[in-house]
Design a protein around this motif. Sequence first.
Motif, short mmCIF file in Angstrom:
data_model
loop_
_atom_site.label_atom_id
_atom_site.label_comp_id
_atom_site.label_asym_id
_atom_site.label_seq_id
_atom_site.Cartn_x
_atom_site.Cartn_y
_atom_site.Cartn_z
N VAL A 96 43.82 47.02 47.19
CA VAL A 96 42.62 46.26 47.55
C VAL A 96 42.09 46.73 48.90
O VAL A 96 42.85 46.87 49.86
CB VAL A 96 42.94 44.75 47.60
N THR B 66 41.01 46.26 37.96
CA THR B 66 41.07 44.93 38.57
C THR B 66 41.98 44.01 37.77
O THR B 66 42.59 43.10 38.34
CB THR B 66 39.66 44.33 38.66
N GLY C 209 35.38 47.10 41.15
CA GLY C 209 35.37 45.87 41.92
C GLY C 209 34.07 45.12 41.72
O GLY C 209 33.39 45.25 40.69
N TYR D 4 34.05 43.59 47.27
CA TYR D 4 35.43 43.35 46.88
C TYR D 4 35.79 44.47 45.90
O TYR D 4 35.49 44.38 44.71
CB TYR D 4 35.57 41.98 46.22
N ARG D 5 36.43 45.49 46.39
CA ARG D 5 36.67 46.65 45.53
C ARG D 5 38.07 47.21 45.74
O ARG D 5 38.80 46.83 46.67
CB ARG D 5 35.64 47.74 45.78
N LEU D 6 38.43 48.11 44.83
CA LEU D 6 39.73 48.76 44.85
C LEU D 6 39.57 50.20 45.33
O LEU D 6 38.52 50.82 45.15
CB LEU D 6 40.36 48.74 43.45
N ASN E 151 38.88 45.35 50.59
CA ASN E 151 37.68 44.51 50.65
C ASN E 151 36.94 44.69 51.97
O ASN E 151 37.56 44.94 53.01
CB ASN E 151 38.05 43.03 50.49
#
Length: 324
Positions: free
Chosen positions: A301, A33, A250, A310-312, A303
Amino acid sequence: MYESHSLLVLPHVRVQNANAISSPMTWGFPAMTAFVGLMHLLERRLTARDVPLLFEGVGVVCHHCEPQASHRGYTHAFHLTRNPVGRDGDTAAIVEEGRVHLEVSLVFAVRGDACAAPAEERAAIAREVGELLLTLRVAGGTVLPGSFRGRRWNGPELIPLDEQEDERRQQSKRLLRRWLPGFALVCRDDLLHERHAEMRADDPDTTLLDAWLDLSRLNMTCRGGEDDGEETIRWEARRRPGWLVPIPVGYGALGPLQAGGDVRRARDTATPLRFVESLYSIGQWVSPHRLDSPERLLWYVDNRLDEGRYRLRNDYIDNAAEFV
């Protein structure tokens, strides 16, 4: 897996005192992140300079990692700074800060009019990005001026990828070999879910946290046998499929989205705010020459705002989107 049209490569960036505490439960290498945040900041700064370049993903190849910590046996301790005494003469409090010195190659997936510019203009844009990076922080660390300089490596490059499949494959091989020696961090959600399914076969109450902890630690297995007619027992470390590490990927929401200004003492009173906690998965360090394309090491990203996630994501495996 999405296909990139161009790559912006910043090779052998030397970072001093980057943040080694990647989450409340992990340490060692900065969280991805942090590099995605750097990607967004670069895009904003370049937009302000009227540089037509948009960023879609980032990959990191680590060439050197030196945590500022000492250890005795299984106990590790960070090297902390001793601050000057206060006005009253008392010793100032020590805030634990983990630091690490890094040398990494940053690989950005980019698009925009700049990618179709002549070679000289692309080279000028790449140099401008490299000069801009020297003024920024990478995972909280300082970029040293000696970055991009060396007889064995080229400087920053903006590289359009060939549209022909055969030529693109050969181009990818040349790029991946260029980033040796080093290791790229990729996401292995699949191994986490596979281990969870295996453990649930023995204990239906097993959670994903149990599987995550099982893959994060060194597990010893007892094996028995016979030697000259006598029963023997030996302990062996359970082998894992590669160099696996626990990583944050995330954040997950802990409550509803608050309007700007509703939360006291927030840094920004105009931007909506939400309290979150870290999301974790399993990562793997892979040598770049084992990848079939540069897209395999890119993070982007993904999301899910309706779920508060909210993560990768990383497309090292083709079915990455199937895993939560």
